[in-house]
Scaffold this motif. Sequence first.
Motif: not given
Length: 489
Positions: A350, A353, A356-357, A359, A365-367, A372, A376, A381, A396
């Motif tokens: 991933d 934190e 790149h993503y 929580k 997790i999301s971008y 996207n 990225s 992910a 993701i």
Amino acid sequence: MKRKRSYTAVTVCACLLGLMLVSCSRSNSTAAKKSSKEPVHINLVLLKAYDFSDAQKVQDEMNKILEKRYNIDVKLTYIDFGSWQQQTNLLLLGTDCDILPLFGTPLSTFVANGQLLELDDYYAKSGDTFKSIWSPVELQGTKVNGKLYSITNLRNFANKFCLHMSKKIVDELKIDVSSIKTLDDITPVLAKVHKAHPEIYAMVPQTGDTFVNGWMWDGLGDESWIGVLPEKGQTTKVQNVFDTADFKQFTGMTCKWYEAGYIMADALSNRESGESLVVNGKAFSFFNNDSNAKPVPGTVTAEIIAPWTVSNSYSALSYGINVNSLHPEESWTLLQALYTDADLATLLIDGIENVHYVKNGDGSISYPAGINATTSTYGGAAQYWSYPYAALTPPIDTLGSPDFFRELVAFNKSATVSKAAGFLFDSTSITDQYTACVNVMNKYYKALLCGSINPDKFIPQADAELKSAGIDAVIALKQQELDKFLKNK
């Protein structure tokens, strides 16, 4: 090739730690030992499908953990799909590559070339946590001649074959997706779409000129399909794929669809994916081999073939150690850690934190906002399936469920498994006949699948050419090897 191991350092460390209460697994306790030595440098080679321009940043963060817990430094080397085989073949000639995913070339070929380290001794001494990950059947899948050469990774071992359709047109024409369960059920749907929207293709290939990537026949690790097990591998008699009831049923139906104008006329020269054609409004449907992942936005699916696992699924992508590695012990330690250490696995897959993503409250997790998979700077992910063990990481959100990886494991366990699971065909003793058969197969297989030629006429013609090419010898050898494998299984 086996390497002798030195136990001196391990013995000394064990004595020093003898008074400590150790509750974790052997691999973790070994990894946690402190060392005054400089960290050992290990090169981890990885597949690259997205942008990984931040790989150095992720590598630096991983090494903070690795140095402390395992006295290892890792170098992340990402290689593009397009140059994967060429680059990895070169790396395996020397000592620069330590660990790599084995992909695109049969595992048996790597072994025959003497490129991989035997892992049985390492696995026998590994920790219980690591040993609990894969079942005996899954572990058997990465053995060659009874010896372990790689460890499979977490992805969909099984596939269900589904018809993917444009949701917009399904809603417009009030198509009952739940009623589509067989090839026969598809015919009236295509007819309805073709009549309402003659300006688009009612059906297109899955990708490029490949109408569908598999179906009900198991090629026994041979994706040229020179001798298969039909019926999801639930029989053990090797047959010519063209002569199986599964193939004749499928191609008989696609030929009718093609002649009715439902299938893209120039399917064999197509270069786009079915997904792209449907999402962009150029087509209504395509077949796809699916996992438990949700369909892409704008599409709905109908399951035609329930999940099943082909014989070489476990070895289709697995992780091994270069036989020329200067640090086989440390390479094995790192490989174990990538399957058991959640902190490392999350960084590797991933990224970092809040860089790149981010929580989510549901465990996914999301971008970050405005980012996207394609934009990225660390795209791991989105290609979780290429790494050792993504089950240790949060999924993701684009995968559709915060429990995606648990559901993936359950999906794999629910599937019908080919009776030949773990079998790998070795065609080296009949290379000439096999190559000749591949040339014949290339003339007919894809054309028959998409319906552009009539199976009643062309299957007998293809069979005659295959017989002249030597398919009887190939099938006989494949049957002989399979019978031996099943006897010793």
